[in-house]
Design an enzyme around this catalytic site. Structure first.
Site, mmCIF file in Angstrom:
data_model
loop_
_atom_site.group_PDB
_atom_site.id
_atom_site.type_symbol
_atom_site.label_atom_id
_atom_site.label_comp_id
_atom_site.label_asym_id
_atom_site.label_seq_id
_atom_site.Cartn_x
_atom_site.Cartn_y
_atom_site.Cartn_z
ATOM 1 N N LYS A 42 1.153 -9.904 9.853
ATOM 2 C CA LYS A 42 1.979 -10.481 11.052
ATOM 3 C C LYS A 42 2.072 -11.750 11.015
ATOM 4 O O LYS A 42 3.222 -12.462 11.203
ATOM 5 C CB LYS A 42 1.504 -9.758 12.255
ATOM 6 C CG LYS A 42 1.662 -8.324 12.142
ATOM 7 C CD LYS A 42 0.857 -7.394 13.556
ATOM 8 C CE LYS A 42 0.810 -5.991 13.105
ATOM 9 N NZ LYS A 42 -0.119 -5.331 14.192
ATOM 10 N N GLN A 86 -4.151 -5.572 19.416
ATOM 11 C CA GLN A 86 -3.955 -4.862 18.322
ATOM 12 C C GLN A 86 -5.196 -3.838 18.305
ATOM 13 O O GLN A 86 -6.193 -4.098 18.681
ATOM 14 C CB GLN A 86 -4.864 -6.007 17.033
ATOM 15 C CG GLN A 86 -5.132 -5.282 15.715
ATOM 16 C CD GLN A 86 -3.575 -4.955 14.988
ATOM 17 O OE1 GLN A 86 -2.644 -5.644 15.027
ATOM 18 N NE2 GLN A 86 -3.838 -3.901 14.271
ATOM 19 N N ASP A 111 5.196 -4.549 21.486
ATOM 20 C CA ASP A 111 4.971 -3.371 20.791
ATOM 21 C C ASP A 111 5.494 -2.202 21.515
ATOM 22 O O ASP A 111 5.512 -1.047 21.055
ATOM 23 C CB ASP A 111 3.276 -3.189 20.959
ATOM 24 C CG ASP A 111 2.593 -3.429 19.562
ATOM 25 O OD1 ASP A 111 3.421 -3.211 18.450
ATOM 26 O OD2 ASP A 111 1.580 -3.494 19.478
#
Length: 921
Positions: A42, A86, A111
Site C-alpha cells: 500500500k 490494518q 476501507d
C-alpha cells in the site's frame, strides 16, 4: 489503468491547490509478517500515485485505549483524508475490533468497514459512503469485461463483513439478482451453475470446481490459500477458492490467484483515498461557505442589550469554525461560544486571494459614541445573513476600564451584537490579562535591574547574570545579542575583559528617562501618580511612577501590529523602556525579558472567534485605544479573515473614534505595516452628533439629552454637517471611496435624516444611506450593505498621507494641517528635546500616532464642528519603537481614566442560581 488515472488526478489537485496532497494513514498494531507485506504494498502504491502515506505502528502491548487515542488524533488531522486500521490487530491485550473500526471517522473510512458506511451501502446510498476495497475492486473488474450487470444472475460465496456481505449489496444495487451462498448451503454446485457472475470469497482452497461453472460466466476469485507443493522452494504455493485450471475452460473471464483481485484491492484503496481528498477539497474549499444563519425575533420597543444577547441561542463555536473553512486542529475551544484560531490557518491559506477590505469609522463623536460597533455588526449581518456574502467582522476586545466605567461594553447594541455579550466584554480568553502580566514583568525588571546595579559589583552582577552550572558558564542567546550590540564578538564568558564585563552587566538606566509604566485594566484615577520602593528592603531606592490602563501598553500595540510569533518577539525585543545615563536607548532585549514576554503572549497572539446575533463570524482580537494608541484590531485577524472569505467576500473592521484619529492611524500605521489595502470606508454619522457640532448644548454621559436633540432642528443639523464634510474629505484624501451610514435614532425625523444624506453626497461621498440596524438587525443595514458592495467595485487609489522618511516635525505638521485643519503646530520644550533625541537614536523614520482628544478635530474638546486656524500644541513625544511608531501627546491626554460617580458596575449582578449575568454593559 486505475493507478495512472489516479496519478493524473493527484497532479491536477496539486496544481489547483498548491501544497496540497491526498493523505493516507495506516494504523498497525503489532508486527505480523503478512500485515507488514500488505502495508508495504500500500505504501509503494501510494508513493507511485503521489499520495502522502503515513504508517503508524503501535507495539503489541498497545491497549484498546491506546488504539482509540491514536484513532481520535488521526480523525482530527486535516492532512489525513483516508485512514485504515490494518487487521488483524496483533496485540496481547484484549481489543474489540468492531469498536476500533467504528471509531474511524466515516468520512475517512476508506476501507468502508464502519457500521455507518456498511449501513449506507446496504441502503443503496452508494454515492455517500465508502465501499470496502475488495468488493469495489471486484466491481471494477466486472465493469472492465464490458458485460452489463443489470439483470444478470450473480452468486456470492461467502458472507464476511469485508467481502461477501458488501459484495452482495453492491451487486444488488447495480441491479443484479443476487444469491449469497456459504458453508451451510446444501446445493452449492447447483447455485454456482446458475451464475452469470460468480464471486468467491470462502477461504477454502479450490473449493469451486470447474465443472460447476456456467459456460461464459465471469468468475472473480478473492481467495488466497496455501497448499503443499514440493516443487516450490517454500514447499507450498498460493491458490484461490476456485480450481483455476478447470474453471478457466468454462469461464469467459476469470481472475488469477495471485495477481488478480489483490492488486485491484490496493488500487481501490488508493482510489477511495483520492475520492476522500476530493470531497475534502470540495467541502473545505477556501471561500466556499455553507453557513447557517440565525433568525432574529424582533421586538418593539427594543429590549436591553443584555436581554437580547441572552435570548439568542448562539451556534456552537466549532460549528462556526467549520462553516468558514477552518480545520479542527486550527481551532482551540474556550467553552461553547468562543475559540482561538491557530496562526497555522494563515500559512495554509497563504496562496488564496484576499477578499474586500472595509473599514468602519465615524464623524467626531459625542461622549456617548455614535454606533460604529453597532454599524460594523449590522453591516456584516446584512452582507452575510441577508445578501449571502462571505463576510467577517474584525473588532477590538474592550477594556474593562470603560466596560465598568460609564461608556459600557463594546459588543455593539440592539439587534446588532457580538454574542454572548457578557463573554465578549469580560475577560474573553484572557488576552488583556496576559498583556497586563507581560507589561508588569518588564516594569518589575526595570526597577530590579536598577536596584541590583546600585547594590552590587560588576563581578557579582556577572555571576548572577551568567551563573556557573556544573563549573561551566554559558551565555544565553539574548545575552549574545547584547554583546553583539555592544560590539563584543565573544561567546566565551571567561574571555571578557573587566571593561567588557562592566559594559555587559551595567545598563546604567537613568530613572528620569523611564517611559515604561505599570498597567491595570481598571479605571483607577488614584494610580495616575504613585511612589514605589517604600519598603525597607529596597534600601532607600524609591521613585515616582504611575499606572496606565492596560490597553495603552505598547505590548497591546505590538499584539495588534505583529504578523506572527517571530515578528511579535522581535518587536518585543525592540521596545525602548528608558535611556542610559549616556543617552542610549535601553530595550526589553537589554533587560533580557524578550523570551519571557513571548511565552506570556504565545496564546494571546491567536485571534478569538465569536459570532453575531445572526450567526455571522467575528474575530475579536487586540484592543488598543484610539486616542492614546492606534485604535485598531489586529493585523493577524484581518489577514486570516481576508483569506477565509475568498476573493468575493468582505472583511469589515472598525477603527476607533472619529476618522481623524482611528481611520488616519488605520491607514498610515496599520496598513503601512500589514501591506493590506482598503476598498471602502464606511463613515458613521448621527443626527445627534451633528446637532452637537452645529452648536447644540453639551452632551454628557448619564444625563438626559436636552430638547434640542429630541426635537427637529434642521438648522443645527445643517451647521453641524461641517464636521461630516471634513471627515469625508479626510477619508477621500487617502484615495478610498466613502459610504456614509446615517445611524438613525428614534428621536430623529425623516427630514433630518434626509438632510444628512443630501449633505454627505454633496460633500463627495460615494453614497449615503439611512440605517435602522439597531432596531432591525441586518435587515436595517441592507441599503448600507448594497452601497458597500457597489463602492467595493469602484476604483480605489489608496495612498499614504506622508513618507516616513520625512523629519518627525514635518510628519506631525502634515497630520495637523491636512487631517485636523490646524494652521500650524507648536512643539513645547519637552517635545523639541524628544524630536532631537529620537532623531539621534535613529527612530525618526517611524510613523506618527497622535495622542489626541477624540471629542474634537482640534486639541480642545470644546471646539466642535470643523475648526480651522488653530495651532496644535505638542507637549511631549514618546516612542513605541517595538510597535513601530512615535506618539506625540496633544493637549492634556491621560493614560489612566477614572471611574465616574455612578459606574456601570452598580447595575451588574450575577444570578447565583442560573449563573447568568444581569444588568447593563
Amino acid at each position: 489503468q486505475v493507478r495512472d488515472r489516479l496519478k493524473q488526478q493527484v497532479v491536477e489537485m496539486t496544481e489547483k491547490f498548491p501544497g496540497f496532497r491526498p493523505g493516507l494513514a495506516i494504523l498497525q498494531v503489532g508486527n505480523r509478517d503478512d500485515s507488514n507485506l500488505y502495508i508495504n504494498m500500500k505504501l509503494k502504491a501510494a508513493a507511485e500515485i503521489g499520495i502522502s502515506a503515513n504508517h503508524i505502528k503501535l507495539p503489541n502491548t498497545a491497549t484498546e485505549a491506546d488504539v482509540l487515542k491514536c484513532i481520535a488524533s488521526l480523525n482530527a488531522d486535516p492532512a489525513v483524508h483516508g485512514f485504515i486500521v490494518q487487521l488483524p490487530l496483533d496485540s496481547n491485550k484484549p481489543i474489540n475490533t468492531e469498536k476500533i473500526t467504528n471509531a474511524v471517522a466515516p468520512e475517512k473510512d476508506v476501507d468502508g468497514l464502519s457500521s455507518i458506511n456498511a449501513g449506507k451501502l446496504s441502503r443503496g446510498d452508494l454515492g455517500d459512503c465508502f465501499i470496502p476495497c475488495t468488493p469495489k475492486g471486484c466491481m471494477e473488474l466486472i465493469r472492465q469485461t464490458g458485460v452489463q450487470v443489470a439483470g444478470k444472475r450473480a452468486v456470492v460465496i461467502g458472507r464476511s463483513k469485508i467481502v461477501g456481505a458488501p459484495m452482495h449489496d453492491l451487486l444488488l444495487w447495480n441491479n443484479a439478482t443476487v444469491t449469497t451462498c456459504h458453508s451451510k448451503t446444501s446445493t452449492l454446485a447447483e447455485e454456482v451453475g446458475k451464475a452469470d457472475i460468480l464471486v468467491v470469497a470462502a477461504g477454502r482452497a479450490e473449493m469451486v470446481k470447474g465443472e460447476w461453472i456456467k459456460p461464459g460466466a465471469i468468475v472473480i476469485d478473492c481467495g488466497i490459500n496455501h497448499v503443499p507443493d514440493s516443487t516450490k522452494a517454500s514447499g507450498k504455493r498460493v491458490v484461490g477458492d476456485v480450481a483455476y485450471s478447470s474453471a478457466k475452460e468454462k469461464a469467459s473471464f476469470i481472475t488469477p490467484v495471485p495477481g488478480g483481485v489483490g492488486p485491484m484491492t490496493v488500487a481501490m484503496l488508493m482510489q477511495s483515498t483520492v475520492e476522500s481528498a476530493q470531497r475534502f477539497l470540495e467541502k473545505f474549499q477556501p471561500g466556499k461557505w455553507t453557513i447557517q444563519y440565525n433568525q432574529l425575533s424582533l421586538k418593539m420597543p427594543v429590549p436591553s442589550d443584555i436581554e437580547i444577547s441572552q435570548s439568542c441561542m448562539p451556534k456552537p463555536i466549532d460549528q462556526v469554525a467549520k462553516e468558514v473553512g477552518l480545520f479542527p486542529d486550527e481551532v482551540e475551544l474556550y467553552g461553547q461560544t468562543k475559540a482561538k484560531v491557530q496562526l497555522s490557518a494563515l500559512k495554509r491559506l497563504q496562496s488564496q486571494p484576499d477578499g474586500k477590505y472595509v473599514v468602519v469609522t465615524g464623524i467626531t463623536p459625542t461622549p456617548l459614541g455614535e454606533g460604529k460597533s453597532t454599524t460594523t455588526v449590522g453591516l456584516v449581518q446584512a452582507l452575510g445573513a441577508h445578501l449571502h456574502q462571505n463576510v467577517f467582522a474584525c473588532v477590538r476586545q474592550p477594556s474593562q476600564g470603560p466596560t465598568f466605567g460609564i461608556k459600557g461594553g463594546a459588543a455593539g447594541g440592539g439587534y446588532c451584537q457580538v454574542v454572548p455579550m457578557e463573554e465578549f466584554n469580560l475577560h474573553l480568553t484572557g488576552d488583556i490579562h496576559a498583556i497586563t502580566a507581560a507589561n508588569n514583568l518588564v516594569a518589575a525588571a526595570i526597577d530590579a535591574r536598577i536596584f541590583h546595579e546600585l547594590t552590587q559589583s560588576d563581578q557579582a552582577l556577572f555571576n548572577r547574570l551568567v551563573p556557573s552550572v556544573n563549573g561551566v558558564r554559558k551565555f544565553s542567546d539574548i545575552q549574545i545579542r547584547r554583546l553583539q550590540k555592544l560590539g563584543i564578538n565573544k561567546t566565551d564568558p571567561m574571555a571578557l575583559t573587566k571593561e567588557e564585563v562592566n559594559a555587559f552587566v551595567r545598563l546604567d538606566i537613568d530613572p528620569g528617562t523611564i517611559t515604561w509604566q505599570r498597567v491595570l485594566d481598571t479605571n483607577d484615577r488614584f494610580l495616575r501618580k504613585i511612589t514605589i520602593g517604600q519598603s525597607v528592603t529596597e534600601k532607600g531606592f524609591s521613585r515616582t511612577a504611575q499606572f496606565d490602563i492596560t490597553v495603552s501598553s505598547e505590548i497591546m500595540a505590538v499584539l495588534a501590529l505583529a504578523d506572527g510569533l517571530d515578528d511579535m518577539k522581535k518587536r518585543f525585543g525592540r521596545m525602548v523602556v528608558a535611556c542610559s545615563k549616556k543617552g542610549q536607548p535601553v530595550t526589553a532585549d537589554d533587560l533580557g525579558v524578550t523570551g519571557a514576554l513571548a511565552v506570556l503572549m504565545k496564546d494571546a497572539i491567536k485571534p478569538n472567534l465569536m459570532q453575531t446575533l445572526e450567526g455571522t463570524p467575528v474575530f475579536v482580537h487586540a484592543g488598543p485605544f484610539a486616542n492614546i494608541a492606534h485604535g485598531n484590531s489586529s493585523v493577524l485577524a484581518d489577514k486570516i479573515a481576508l483569506k477565509l472569505v475568498g476573493k468575493d467576500g468582505f472583511v469589515v473592521t472598525e477603527a476607533g473614534f472619529g476618522a481623524d484619529i482611528g481611520m488616519e492611524k488605520f491607514f498610515n500605521i496599520k496598513c503601512r505595516y500589514s501591506g493590506l489595502r482598503p476598498h471602502v470606508v464606511v463613515l458613521v454619522a448621527t443626527v445627534r452628533a451633528l446637532k452637537m457640532h452645529g452648536g447644540g448644548p453639551a452632551v454628557t454621559a448619564g444625563v438626559p439629552l436636552p430638547k434640542e436633540y429630541t426635537e427637529e432642528n434642521l438648522q443645527l443639523v445643517a451647521k453641524g454637517c461641517s464636521n461630516l464634510n471634513k471627515q469625508i474629505q479626510n477619508a477621500r484624501m487617502f484615495g478610498v471611496p466613502v459610504v456614509v451610514a446615517v445611524n438613525a435614532f428614534k428621536t430623529d425625523t425623516k427630514a433630518e435624516l434626509a438632510l444628512v444624506v443630501q449633505h454627505a453626497k454633496e460633500a463627495g461621498a460615494f453614497d449615503a444611506v439611512e440605517c435602522t440596524h439597531w432596531a432591525e438587525g441586518g435587515k436595517g443595514a441592507l441599503a448600507l450593505a448594497r452601497a458597500v458592495q457597489r463602492a467595493s467595485q469602484a476604483p480605489s487609489n489608496f495612498r499614504f498621507l506622508y513618507n516616513v522618511e520625512l523629519p518627525i516635525v514635518d510628519k506631525i505638521r502634515l497630520i495637523a494641517q491636512q487631517v485636523y485643519g490646524a494652521r500650524d503646530i507648536e512643539l513645547l520644550p519637552e517635545a523639541q528635546e524628544k524630536v532631537a533625541l529620537y532623531t539621534r537614536q535613529g527612530f525618526g523614520n517611524l510613523p506618527i500616532c497622535m495622542a489626541k482628544t477624540h471629542l474634537s478635530l482640534s486639541h480642545d474638546p470644546e471646539q466642535k464642528g470643523a475648526p480651522t486656524g488653530f495651532v496644535l500644541p505638542i507637549r511631549d513625544i514618546r516612542a513605541s519603537v517595538g510597535a513601530g511608531f512615535l506618539y506625540p501627546l496633544v493637549g492634556t491626554m491621560s493614560t489612566m481614566p477614572g471611574l465616574p460617580t455612578r459606574p456601570c458596575f452598580y447595575d451588574i449582578d450575577l444570578d447565583p442560581v442560573s449563573g447568568e449575568v444581569n444588568g447593563l454593559f
